[in-house]
Enzyme design. Structure first.
Site, PDB file in Angstrom:
ATOM      1  N   HIS A 368       0.781  -1.247  -0.032  1.00 20.50           N
ATOM      2  CA  HIS A 368       0.104  -0.087   0.247  1.00 20.50           C
ATOM      3  C   HIS A 368       0.857   1.165   0.065  1.00 20.50           C
ATOM      4  O   HIS A 368       0.276   2.438  -0.843  1.00 20.50           O
ATOM      5  CB  HIS A 368      -0.963   0.086   1.069  1.00 20.50           C
ATOM      6  N   ARG A 475      -4.831  -1.157 -16.998  1.00 19.46           N
ATOM      7  CA  ARG A 475      -4.756  -2.345 -16.185  1.00 19.46           C
ATOM      8  C   ARG A 475      -5.962  -2.198 -14.895  1.00 19.46           C
ATOM      9  O   ARG A 475      -5.774  -1.397 -14.096  1.00 19.46           O
ATOM     10  CB  ARG A 475      -3.528  -2.496 -15.563  1.00 19.46           C
ATOM     11  N   CYS A 681       1.989  -3.326 -26.123  1.00 22.65           N
ATOM     12  CA  CYS A 681       1.746  -2.469 -24.892  1.00 22.65           C
ATOM     13  C   CYS A 681       2.576  -2.913 -23.747  1.00 22.65           C
ATOM     14  O   CYS A 681       2.502  -2.520 -22.566  1.00 22.65           O
ATOM     15  CB  CYS A 681       0.319  -2.426 -24.550  1.00 22.65           C
TER      16      CYS A 681
HETATM   17  C1  PEP Z   1       2.199  -7.812 -20.911  1.00 28.52           C
HETATM   18  O1  PEP Z   1       2.071  -9.135 -20.662  1.00 28.52           O
HETATM   19  O2  PEP Z   1       2.892  -7.422 -21.875  1.00 28.52           O
HETATM   20  C2  PEP Z   1       1.162  -6.970 -20.582  1.00 28.52           C
HETATM   21  C3  PEP Z   1       1.358  -5.691 -21.066  1.00 28.52           C
HETATM   22  O3  PEP Z   1       0.430  -7.145 -19.427  1.00 28.52           O
HETATM   23  P1  PEP Z   1       0.902  -7.446 -17.943  1.00 28.52           P
HETATM   24  O4  PEP Z   1       2.389  -6.693 -17.918  1.00 28.52           O
HETATM   25  O5  PEP Z   1       0.112  -6.639 -17.083  1.00 28.52           O
HETATM   26  O6  PEP Z   1       0.943  -8.893 -17.758  1.00 28.52           O
END
Ligand code: PEP
Ligand code: MG
Length: 754
Positions: A368, A475, A681
């Site tokens: 936190h 996210r 991403c």
């Molecule tokens: C990834 O896996 O590249 C992604 C963007 O998701 P996360 O990092 O949240 O698993």
């Protein structure tokens, strides 16, 4: 039965207080204490071991063992039963101690006569500083109440042991010969950024002067008053403008619930009724909790225990005179806070304008205080082992959150390097700010969409500061993780609506809940899995528990009424999973329509491409989606079969390898032919060199963390796509394990700013 236990211990505590306050040397007092305990607990033996330098427990006083053994019998931490108690900071009660595999026989003590043993650690400020043991000839079964009593006694004894009269204090808090040399520590990155300043030790230990009380009723009243004070302070915090909303508010709301936790308060009440003062009782419950904490592995439970610990510290402060441990006025201009751990409320005790960094001995990315620190933009490095043993107040410190390292008493050279780095950071920030409103377009006129990744409402302010084109990956799991129960449809709708409001018309791609693996939800009890990264996680969970997905989708649909909604499903491994998720979405849309609610203006549905198998179904997939986003973090993990969290193999494979880039180019070609927008991403997209390679592969949308927007845009604006594409086409045929150097040289030779 229950009623008698506290009174026995109350009588013992009163006598102990008399002995401790009486005359004589510390050793004489300790002798009297062991005699007293042995008599009171009807034990033939009571012995006290004290921790000496080098992690050795030395017998300092005994009633019942041979006196010749005093100062002679020594056990290492972890050796014998006494060493085991110290190593695990937990009590042991054994009817047949000699049958225990850890039993280490010491002939000089004459202890072969005694069969049963009960021992407890003597703990002070979270450190084991000794062990207190009683033994009996018979095979006695010690009760839980007796263990409790001995623990309470050990706590009172801790004051005598820590007084410095038995062994010098510096033996109790080990300081090695290196103490004043420059030191470098490694930890984990909890928040990026660099800070230079001087060490402020968070909450210097609170010394409790009064442990034994006359009247439990008075103590219970004092406890009540102290709790009320803390609740008022929380209310004041909630009324501040920066606390109006956001996940840090959720965190503190959960924390407020702890101030009413019946189990915890009950334990403190019990300790008060056994004869301790209110502060003594809080300290006792707090020490027990710390000892237990070392054995808890579940990250959520650890967080909860941290929160209780923070609350206990506040109560102690309040009860032992109300003086603030960290008065704001005395905070140096450039303070680096050093703490074992911190509760979510703690950072607000300090003036954020003076805080340059935070170093924690413990910590996890989801803790936190890390969430709050991110909101306040303070660099944080966690899991910096033993830093508290080595640091002195006002020592110069550098926190390098970017590289997860901390320098104590750095040399002038190191200091200069980081001072330069801070200046350069500022200059770069000014340069990126100037680029903010310029397009991410290459020198040969190819437009790249530069989006931002977000996960907290607080991140949304960076959408506008950075000039990102939108949120390419939101996210959604963080608010689920910060709470103690699943947020309902209304709470989610409010949050998603705020996100869309703050995006002010820029697109936002919401990713459906992506938990499991290392992101464990507190209120679900996941089964232990050998390979959680390959286990029940992400879309696998939400398809198996469709109510959770339905509620989230419903909230998203409601939040976007009249506006565009973009939804993306994570960890899709086969087209059939996407079809199933879409069906759930379609049903929710129909439900909302039937209920007469205003629907989003349009809904775009996409999938993440993180599992390689999905790429072998492109023909079936492309007609079903409005966009695709490669999650390069998981994709790298699955393509190379390399655990993304394992530092040992972190550098073994390079994303800039012919295999990975050929894969991405294949997907990009398919998407382009079908007219389906493709983005990347994962972290890869945020590094300028990698971003250059992605563009060469045909990717035209990148979604990166906000600090990467400026660097990646700078690269894009100095790049020509045609030559790098032609160059990469040739490279992909090579057997090299990495194309990094070649691509870097290409960039340098062609004036691409990395
Ligand atoms: C990834 O896996 O590249 C992604 C963007 O998701 P996360 O990092 O949240 O698993
Ligand atoms: Mg992923």
């Amino acid at each position: 039965m229950q009623a008698t236990a506290p009174s026995v211990s109350r009588r013992l505590l009163a006598r102990l207080r008399d002995v401790m306050a009486g005359g004589g040397t510390a050793e004489e007092r300790l002798d009297k204490v062991t005699t007293l305990i042995a008599a009171d607990m009807v034990a033939e033996v009571c012995s006290c071991y004290v921790m000496r330098a080098g992690e050795v427990l030395e017998l300092f006083a005994t009633e019942g063992l041979k006196q010749a053994a005093v100062h002679k019998t020594r056990l290492r931490v972890g050796e014998g039963l006494v060493g085991d108690i110290a190593a695990h900071a937990r009590p042991l009660a054994l009817a047949d101690a000699q049958a225990h595999p850890m039993f280490a026989y010491r002939p000089e003590t004459g202890e072969e006569l005694f069969h049963s043993l009960m021992g407890v650690p003597i703990i002070r400020a979270g450190r084991v500083i000794g062990v207190l043991v009683v033994q009996n000839r018979t095979m006695r079964h010690y009760t839980d109440e007796e263990i409790e009593t001995l623990e309470t006694v050990a706590m009172v004894l801790a004051e005598l042991v820590a007084s410095g009269e038995l062994v010098k204090r510096d033996e109790l808090v080990p300081v090695d010969g290196n103490a004043l040399l420059p030191l470098r520590f490694e930890g984990i990155k909890l928040n990026a950024g660099v800070g230079i300043g001087i060490a402020v030790l968070h909450q210097p230990r609170i010394v409790i002067r009064r442990l034994v009380a006359e009247d439990p009723e008075i103590e219970l009243e004092r406890l009540k008053a102290a709790l009320a004070h803390i609740k008022n302070a929380l209310d004041e915090l909630f009324s501040r403008p920066e606390m109006r909303d956001g996940e840090h508010r959720d965190v503190l709301e959960t924390y407020r619930m702890f101030t009413e936790d019946k189990g915890w308060l009950g334990k403190i009440g019990e300790a008060i009724r056994s004869g301790l003062t209110a502060e003594g009782a809080v300290q006792k419950v707090h020490d027990d909790m710390r000892a237990r904490m070392s054995q808890v592995t579940d990250p959520y439970l650890r967080e909860r225990l941290h929160d209780f610990e923070d609350l206990a510290n506040r109560l102690l402060q309040q009860l032992s005179g109300g003086e603030e441990a960290n008065p704001k006025g005395e905070l140096p201009q450039d303070a680096i806070l050093i703490a074992r751990t911190m509760g979510p409320m703690d950072l607000f005790d300090y003036d954020p304008k003076r805080l340059r960094g935070l170093v924690l001995e413990e910590g996890s990315p989801t803790m936190h205080v890390a969430i709050v620190a991110r909101a306040l933009d303070i660099p944080v490095v966690g899991r910096v082992k033993e830093v508290l043993d080595k640091v002195e107040p006002l020592d110069p410190v550098i926190v390098d959150g970017d590289n997860a390292q901390v320098f104590l008493r750095p040399s002038d050279d190191i200091r200069d390097i980081f001072s330069d780095a801070i200046i350069q950071r500022r200059q770069r920030a000014a340069h990126y700010a100037r680029l903010k409103d310029l397009p991410a377009v290459t020198r040969d006129g190819i437009q790249v969409q530069l989006m931002m990744n977000a996960g907290l409402l607080l991140d949304m302010q960076h959408l506008h500061d950075s000039g990102a084109d939108g949120i390419g990956l939101y996210r959604t799991e963080l608010p689920f993780m910060a709470r103690s129960s699943l947020p309902d449809v209304t709470a989610q709708t409010i949050l998603y609506r705020k996100i869309l409001d703050q995006a002010a018309g820029k697109p936002v791609v919401f990713r459906s809940l992506d938990v499991g693996g290392d992101k464990v939800l507190p209120y679900w009890n996941p089964h232990e899995e050998d390979n959680p990264a390959l286990g029940w996680r992400s879309i696998r969970i939400t398809l198996d528990r469709p109510a959770v997905l339905r509620h989230q989708l419903r909230a998203l649909i409601r939040s976007a009424s009249g506006r565009e909604l973009r939804i993306m499903f994570p960890m899709i491994a086969e087209v059939a999973e996407l079809v199933q998720a879409r069906q759930i979405l379609d049903l929710e849309v129909e439900r909302e329509r039937a209920a007469g609610r205003m629907l989003p203006e349009r809904i775009k549905v996409g999938t993440m491409l993180e599992v390689p198998a999905l790429a072998f179904q492109m023909e079936a997939l492309l007609p079903l989606v409005d966009f695709i986003s490669i999650g390069s973090n998981d994709m790298t993990q699955f393509l190379f079969a390399v655990d993304r969290g394992n530092p040992r193999i972190a550098d073994r494979y390079d994303a800039l390898s012919p295999g990975m880039l050929t894969f991405i180019r294949y997907v990009a070609t398919k998407c382009e032919a079908a007219g389906v927008p493709l983005s990347v991403c994962g972290e890869m997209a945020g590094r300028p060199l990698e971003a250059m390679a992605l563009i060469a592969c045909g990717v035209r949308i990148l979604s990166v963390a906000s600090p990467s927007i400026g660097p990646v845009k700078t690269m894009i604006r100095t790049l020509r796509v045609a030559p790098v594409k032609a160059y990469l086409d040739g490279l992909l045929k090579l057997p090299d394990r990495s194309l990094r150097d070649k691509l870097k040289h290409f960039a340098i030779d062609h004036g691409v700013a990395l």
